[in-house]
Motif scaffolding. Structure first.
Motif, short mmCIF file in Angstrom:
data_model
loop_
_atom_site.label_atom_id
_atom_site.label_comp_id
_atom_site.label_asym_id
_atom_site.label_seq_id
_atom_site.Cartn_x
_atom_site.Cartn_y
_atom_site.Cartn_z
N ALA A 90 0.82 -1.01 0.10
CA ALA A 90 -0.01 -0.13 0.00
C ALA A 90 0.78 1.18 -0.08
N ALA A 91 1.87 1.35 0.70
CA ALA A 91 2.82 2.29 0.95
C ALA A 91 3.58 2.77 -0.20
N ARG A 92 3.85 1.74 -1.07
CA ARG A 92 4.80 2.07 -2.10
C ARG A 92 4.01 2.35 -3.46
N SER A 93 2.54 2.24 -3.46
CA SER A 93 1.83 2.45 -4.50
C SER A 93 1.16 3.76 -4.65
N LEU A 94 1.49 4.75 -3.86
CA LEU A 94 0.95 6.13 -3.79
C LEU A 94 1.74 7.02 -4.95
N PRO A 95 0.94 7.80 -5.56
CA PRO A 95 1.20 8.56 -6.79
C PRO A 95 2.60 9.55 -6.08
N PRO A 96 3.31 9.77 -7.08
CA PRO A 96 4.31 10.86 -6.50
C PRO A 96 3.82 12.24 -6.17
N GLU A 103 4.67 15.11 0.36
CA GLU A 103 4.89 13.60 0.36
C GLU A 103 5.08 13.15 1.96
N LEU A 104 5.56 14.01 2.63
CA LEU A 104 5.66 13.54 4.02
C LEU A 104 4.53 13.61 4.63
N ARG A 105 3.67 14.54 4.18
CA ARG A 105 2.36 14.44 4.96
C ARG A 105 1.44 13.34 4.35
N THR A 106 1.52 13.04 3.21
CA THR A 106 0.71 11.99 2.64
C THR A 106 1.44 10.39 3.28
N ARG A 107 2.56 10.41 3.28
CA ARG A 107 3.02 9.45 4.00
C ARG A 107 2.74 8.95 5.31
N LEU A 108 2.69 10.16 6.16
CA LEU A 108 2.45 10.09 7.49
C LEU A 108 0.84 9.59 7.70
N LEU A 109 0.16 10.05 6.81
CA LEU A 109 -1.13 9.87 6.58
C LEU A 109 -1.50 8.29 6.48
#
Lengths: 221, 221
Positions: A90-96, A103-109
């Motif tokens: 799931a974590a690796r499939s996010l769009p850039p 990016e940091l915000r989206t990853r923390l979420l």
């Protein structure tokens, strides 16, 4: 109540025997067993869970279970592994993201959605309960889920420093753990303790934004 | 191994019967029972602990135990309470610090020493394991230990803002949870998982100083 559940399971097993070909592919059998194991471990706890009960919930013979998983411990380790793998996918499939801070915000979420989910909380509770007796399981879970989560956030911390052209005075893994702890640990602890707490999207975003507000200013002040 | 422990305990009980007057004050009996309960809960887990075993370790009859604690649940709640009270006493007995930032640092360190101690980690593990079955125990522990810890840190956050003459844009309890999470949560989680981690005085001080370095600059930037 237990007998209701039992009847339901047996009804489902009877239907399964009628409607489904008797031989399942190994991969499908493994998946069914893992799902049954998760149900039984969460319901009974690791100590009281038995291979018999897992077989019953999976609508399989004990022999079929033992053919794929030699014992309860191995089954539990595979379940931990299965849940950890989901995280990685799931974590690796996010769009850039257009910027490092986004990016940091989206990853923390993403990390919050995963690690605060009822499934993960139940799994962590099980692993923590079992930690004194089975340190290797706790170790596996810690490496798979927690350490990888920090590395995933640390990548964005490095990108953020690059983008700002300002080095950070602290190691990026330490900063990642700082951010995860600041943003998520009180929700995390409350959930582990089964305390009611607001884990709505808005509440989690608010915590992450407050964390980034303080931390980014502090890191680049 | 279990029989060795048993012999040792029985030896100690025999000695106790010889050397000590047969009637203990109620307060002393309560304390002995709590200590025995702690030993048994940590060794066996809550589910497998029995009042018989607690009586044996306390060198008392089951009747003496039941006279003071009607059931295992009450005994466990009293133990949680006992540990929580210790926290409060230790935390309030510190000498006043010359500045708010030093007070905050000392308080975070006091909280770390308490909440990362083997005793508290074992207790938290027990409470977390038991949380689905006994939410009221988890609730009691959470209120006693975790919520009070945040309030204790929040007091210093308010003092810091006053001293600097600058208001903080965020609620002080939220800032306290931010600081505790940022400084201590990864050690806390590692210990709950039984992972080896550096909880030496130097390592903890380093984490607290890094947290305060980032957070104070971020809060007052």
């Amino acid at each position: 109540m237990s007998s209701d559940v039992s009847e339901t399971v047996e009804g489902a097993c009877a239907k399964a025997r009628v409607g489904r070909p008797p031989v399942l592919a190994e991969q499908e059998r493994r998946q069914l067993i893992l799902e049954a194991a998760e149900t039984v471990f969460f319901r009974a706890g690791y100590g009281e869970a038995t291979m018999e009960e897992i077989a019953r919930v999976a609508c399989m013979s004990k022999k079929s279970i033992y053919a794929l998983y030699p014992d309860k411990r191995t089954l539990f380790a595979c379940l931990v592994n299965d849940i950890g793998c989901f995280s990685e996918r799931a974590a690796r499939s996010l769009p850039p993201a257009p910027s490092a801070i986004e990016e940091l915000r989206t990853r923390l979420l993403t990390l919050a959605e995963f690690s605060l989910s009822p499934r993960l909380i139940k799994m962590k509770r099980l692993v923590i309960s079992e930690a004194p007796k089975s340190p290797e399981l706790a170790d596996e879970f810690h490496n798979r889920v927690i350490r990888r989560g920090s590395a995933y956030i640390a990548e964005s911390v490095v990108r953020l420093a690059d983008e700002r052209g300002q080095p950070i005075a602290h190691d990026e893994m330490k900063v990642a753990r700082f951010l995860i702890g600041a943003a998520l640990s009180d929700l995390h602890i409350s959930l582990l303790f089964g305390e009611p707490c607001d884990v709505s999207y808005e509440a989690v975003v608010h915590k992450i934004d407050m964390t980034l507000d303080i931390a980014v200013r502090g890191l680049f002040a």
